[in-house]
Design an enzyme around this catalytic site. Sequence first.
Site, PDB file in Angstrom:
ATOM      1  N   ARG A   1       0.829  -1.213   0.000  1.00 49.56           N
ATOM      2  CA  ARG A   1       0.000   0.000   0.000  1.00 49.56           C
ATOM      3  C   ARG A   1       0.868   1.270   0.000  1.00 49.56           C
ATOM      4  O   ARG A   1       0.968   1.958  -1.002  1.00 49.56           O
ATOM      5  CB  ARG A   1      -0.938  -0.039   1.223  1.00 49.56           C
ATOM      6  N   ASP A   2       1.544   1.544   1.108  1.00 50.05           N
ATOM      7  CA  ASP A   2       2.315   2.787   1.195  1.00 50.05           C
ATOM      8  C   ASP A   2       3.418   2.786   0.132  1.00 50.05           C
ATOM      9  O   ASP A   2       3.745   3.821  -0.449  1.00 50.05           O
ATOM     10  CB  ASP A   2       2.941   2.931   2.586  1.00 50.05           C
TER      11      ASP A   2
ATOM     12  N   HIS B   1       5.793   4.612  12.504  1.00 54.00           N
ATOM     13  CA  HIS B   1       5.682   4.563  11.035  1.00 54.00           C
ATOM     14  C   HIS B   1       6.640   5.624  10.506  1.00 54.00           C
ATOM     15  O   HIS B   1       6.294   6.805  10.409  1.00 54.00           O
ATOM     16  CB  HIS B   1       4.225   4.856  10.653  1.00 54.00           C
TER      17      HIS B   1
ATOM     18  N   CYS C   1       4.448   9.096  -0.026  1.00 61.53           N
ATOM     19  CA  CYS C   1       3.058   9.531  -0.177  1.00 61.53           C
ATOM     20  C   CYS C   1       2.971  10.485  -1.355  1.00 61.53           C
ATOM     21  O   CYS C   1       3.766  11.413  -1.452  1.00 61.53           O
ATOM     22  CB  CYS C   1       2.585  10.213   1.105  1.00 61.53           C
TER      23      CYS C   1
ATOM     24  N   ASN D   1       9.051   4.070   3.490  1.00 66.84           N
ATOM     25  CA  ASN D   1       9.227   3.716   4.900  1.00 66.84           C
ATOM     26  C   ASN D   1      10.577   3.038   5.080  1.00 66.84           C
ATOM     27  O   ASN D   1      11.157   2.537   4.126  1.00 66.84           O
ATOM     28  CB  ASN D   1       8.157   2.713   5.326  1.00 66.84           C
TER      29      ASN D   1
HETATM   30  P1  HMG Z   1     -13.025  14.393  -2.142  1.00 66.19           P
HETATM   31  O1  HMG Z   1     -12.884  14.818  -3.566  1.00 66.19           O
HETATM   32  O2  HMG Z   1     -13.046  15.472  -1.105  1.00 66.19           O
HETATM   33  O3  HMG Z   1     -14.294  13.437  -1.946  1.00 66.19           O
HETATM   34  O4  HMG Z   1     -11.861  13.373  -1.804  1.00 66.19           O
HETATM   35  P2  HMG Z   1     -15.824  13.669  -2.187  1.00 66.19           P
HETATM   36  O5  HMG Z   1     -16.513  12.933  -1.093  1.00 66.19           O
HETATM   37  O6  HMG Z   1     -16.133  15.124  -2.400  1.00 66.19           O
HETATM   38  O7  HMG Z   1     -16.088  12.880  -3.572  1.00 66.19           O
HETATM   39  C1  HMG Z   1     -15.550  13.333  -4.798  1.00 66.19           C
HETATM   40  C2  HMG Z   1     -15.420  12.172  -5.753  1.00 66.19           C
HETATM   41  O8  HMG Z   1     -14.539  11.170  -5.210  1.00 66.19           O
HETATM   42  C3  HMG Z   1     -16.711  11.454  -6.042  1.00 66.19           C
HETATM   43  O9  HMG Z   1     -16.603  10.939  -7.385  1.00 66.19           O
HETATM   44  C4  HMG Z   1     -16.695  10.294  -5.113  1.00 66.19           C
HETATM   45  O10 HMG Z   1     -17.454   9.215  -5.583  1.00 66.19           O
HETATM   46  C5  HMG Z   1     -15.228   9.931  -5.102  1.00 66.19           C
HETATM   47  P3  HMG Z   1     -17.204  11.703  -8.657  1.00 66.19           P
HETATM   48  O11 HMG Z   1     -18.638  11.900  -8.314  1.00 66.19           O
HETATM   49  O12 HMG Z   1     -16.446  13.000  -8.767  1.00 66.19           O
HETATM   50  O13 HMG Z   1     -16.935  10.746  -9.773  1.00 66.19           O
HETATM   51  N1  HMG Z   1     -14.808   9.268  -3.843  1.00 66.19           N
HETATM   52  C6  HMG Z   1     -14.298   8.032  -3.763  1.00 66.19           C
HETATM   53  N2  HMG Z   1     -14.023   7.101  -4.707  1.00 66.19           N
HETATM   54  C7  HMG Z   1     -13.521   5.937  -4.274  1.00 66.19           C
HETATM   55  N3  HMG Z   1     -13.245   5.654  -2.979  1.00 66.19           N
HETATM   56  C8  HMG Z   1     -13.513   6.548  -2.023  1.00 66.19           C
HETATM   57  C9  HMG Z   1     -14.061   7.795  -2.405  1.00 66.19           C
HETATM   58  N4  HMG Z   1     -14.433   8.889  -1.711  1.00 66.19           N
HETATM   59  C10 HMG Z   1     -14.896   9.771  -2.591  1.00 66.19           C
HETATM   60  N5  HMG Z   1     -13.243   6.260  -0.742  1.00 66.19           N
HETATM   61  C11 HMG Z   1     -10.806  11.592  -0.639  1.00 66.19           C
HETATM   62  C12 HMG Z   1     -11.690  12.832  -0.517  1.00 66.19           C
HETATM   63  C13 HMG Z   1     -10.347  11.208   0.774  1.00 66.19           C
HETATM   64  C14 HMG Z   1     -11.614  10.486  -1.240  1.00 66.19           C
HETATM   65  C15 HMG Z   1      -9.596  11.940  -1.528  1.00 66.19           C
HETATM   66  O14 HMG Z   1      -8.982  13.072  -1.037  1.00 66.19           O
HETATM   67  C16 HMG Z   1      -8.603  10.820  -1.653  1.00 66.19           C
HETATM   68  O15 HMG Z   1      -8.884   9.745  -2.149  1.00 66.19           O
HETATM   69  N6  HMG Z   1      -7.332  11.075  -1.221  1.00 66.19           N
HETATM   70  C17 HMG Z   1      -6.267  10.115  -1.360  1.00 66.19           C
HETATM   71  C18 HMG Z   1      -5.550  10.061  -0.063  1.00 66.19           C
HETATM   72  C19 HMG Z   1      -4.473   8.990  -0.102  1.00 66.19           C
HETATM   73  O16 HMG Z   1      -4.712   7.856  -0.492  1.00 66.19           O
HETATM   74  N7  HMG Z   1      -3.248   9.372   0.343  1.00 66.19           N
HETATM   75  C20 HMG Z   1      -2.191   8.431   0.477  1.00 66.19           C
HETATM   76  C21 HMG Z   1      -2.407   7.524   1.661  1.00 66.19           C
HETATM   77  S1  HMG Z   1      -2.112   8.336   3.244  1.00 66.19           S
HETATM   78  C22 HMG Z   1      -0.426   8.090   3.510  1.00 66.19           C
HETATM   79  O17 HMG Z   1       0.272   7.590   2.661  1.00 66.19           O
HETATM   80  C23 HMG Z   1       0.120   8.451   4.868  1.00 66.19           C
HETATM   81  C24 HMG Z   1       0.356   7.221   5.774  1.00 66.19           C
HETATM   82  O18 HMG Z   1       1.234   6.298   5.172  1.00 66.19           O
HETATM   83  C25 HMG Z   1       0.941   7.681   7.100  1.00 66.19           C
HETATM   84  C26 HMG Z   1       2.138   8.618   6.880  1.00 66.19           C
HETATM   85  O19 HMG Z   1       3.180   8.200   6.361  1.00 66.19           O
HETATM   86  O20 HMG Z   1       1.943   9.793   7.193  1.00 66.19           O
HETATM   87  C27 HMG Z   1      -0.962   6.508   6.082  1.00 66.19           C
HETATM   88 MG    MG Z   2       3.348   6.508   5.123  1.00 66.24          MG
END
Ligand code: HMG
Ligand code: MG
Length: 304
Positions: free
Chosen positions: A15-16, A207, A240, A249
Site C-alpha cells: 500500500r504505502d 511509522h 506519499c 518507509n
Molecule cells: P473528495 O474529492 O473530497 O471526496 O476526496 P468527495 O466525497 O467530495 O467525492 C468526490 C469524488 O470522489 C466522487 O466521485 C466520489 O465518488 C469519489 P465523482 O462523483 O467526482 O466521480 N470518492 C471516492 N471514490 C472511491 N473511494 C472513495 C471515495 N471517496 C470519494 N473512498 C478523498 C476525498 C479522501 C476520497 C480523496 O482526497 C482521496 O482519495 N485522497 C487520497 C488520499 C491517499 O490515499 N493518500 C495516500 C495515503 S495516506 C499516507 O500515505 C500516509 C500514511 O502512510 C501515514 C504517513 O506516512 O503519514 C498513512
Molecule cells: Mg506513510
Amino acid sequence: MSLPSHVQLIDVGPRDGLQNEKQAVPAAIKMELVHRLQDAGLKNIEVTSFVSPKWVPQMADNAEVMAGIKRQAGVRYSVLTPNLQGFEAALKSAPDEIVVFGSASEAFSQKNINCSIAESIERFAPVVQAALNAGIAVRGAMSCTVGCPYEGDVAPERVAYLAGLMHGIGVQHVGVADTIGVGTPRKVQDAIEATLTHYPLSAISGHFHDTYGQALANTLMALQMGVTHFDTSVTGLGGCPYAKGATGNVATEDVVYMLHGMGIDTGIDLDKLIDAGMFISQFLQRPSQSRAANALFARRHHGA
Ligand code: HMG
Ligand code: MG
C-alpha cells in the site's frame, strides 16, 4: 532500558510502497508480493487503500487485489478507508482491519484528504463505528507528527490533540507517522510521548519514512521507549503522493536485521523476505533501498 523480546511488524509495502509508483503495477504482481510477504512470516500486511482512483490511480484495483490474495490463517490484512464510501467498498473485500488516516498538520490534511482535521474526524467517526460493529479492527494513522511538507515543524501538542480525537471516536491503535522522514530521535520521542497521553504503549506503532536516513535510529528510540509495533516497507518502497520528495518507509529487511541482531524475535524469515524484496525490485527495475538486503544478497551470491 528493557527491550521487548518480540516485535510485530506490519509490512505496508503493497500500500504505502506501491501507491507512489508512477508505472502501473498489475494486480497480479501486487498479489504475488502479498503472498511472498506472508510466506516470509509477516503476520500483518497493509494490502491496499479504498481511496478515490482519481487521487491515487495505482490503488484503483483494490477490490481485485483483495479478492485475489490467498489468505493465510493468522495473518491480518489491512486496508485504508478515508470515508464511508471507501469503507463500504472495502467491506465487500472482508478486511481484518481498516485504517483511517488523519494528520497532525492542517495543511497536510487538506492536501491529502481534502478536508480539515476536524472534518476528517467527523468522516472517520461513522467509519470506525461501522467497522467495530462488523468486528473489524480499527487503526488510525497520524501523519506529520514531527514535520509537515507544507507547515514545517509540527509541535507535540498537535499530535496529542489528534491522538485525543482519534481516541474519542474509538480508534483502537494509532501509528505515529513521520510522513516525510525529517524526524530525529528526540523529536520522535516527543511525538510518542504526546500520543501516550491518550494511548498505552501497546496501542502505538511507529511509522517512519526514511527520507533523511533517520528511520532506523527513530525505530530504535521508539523501541527503547517500549513501542513494539512498527510499520515497515519491503525494500523501503514508497512514499506519499501528497508529500513530494518523501521516500519510502524504513525497509522491513533493515528493521528485521537490526531486531534479530539485538536478539528480538519478529517471526520473520529474513532470507525469504529478501527474496520478496528482490521480486518487487526486479519488477520495478530498481535496486532495493534496503542496505541489509543488498549486503546479504551480495554475500549470498559472491560469498564474503
Ligand atoms: P473528495 O474529492 O473530497 O471526496 O476526496 P468527495 O466525497 O467530495 O467525492 C468526490 C469524488 O470522489 C466522487 O466521485 C466520489 O465518488 C469519489 P465523482 O462523483 O467526482 O466521480 N470518492 C471516492 N471514490 C472511491 N473511494 C472513495 C471515495 N471517496 C470519494 N473512498 C478523498 C476525498 C479522501 C476520497 C480523496 O482526497 C482521496 O482519495 N485522497 C487520497 C488520499 C491517499 O490515499 N493518500 C495516500 C495515503 S495516506 C499516507 O500515505 C500516509 C500514511 O502512510 C501515514 C504517513 O506516512 O503519514 C498513512
Ligand atoms: Mg506513510
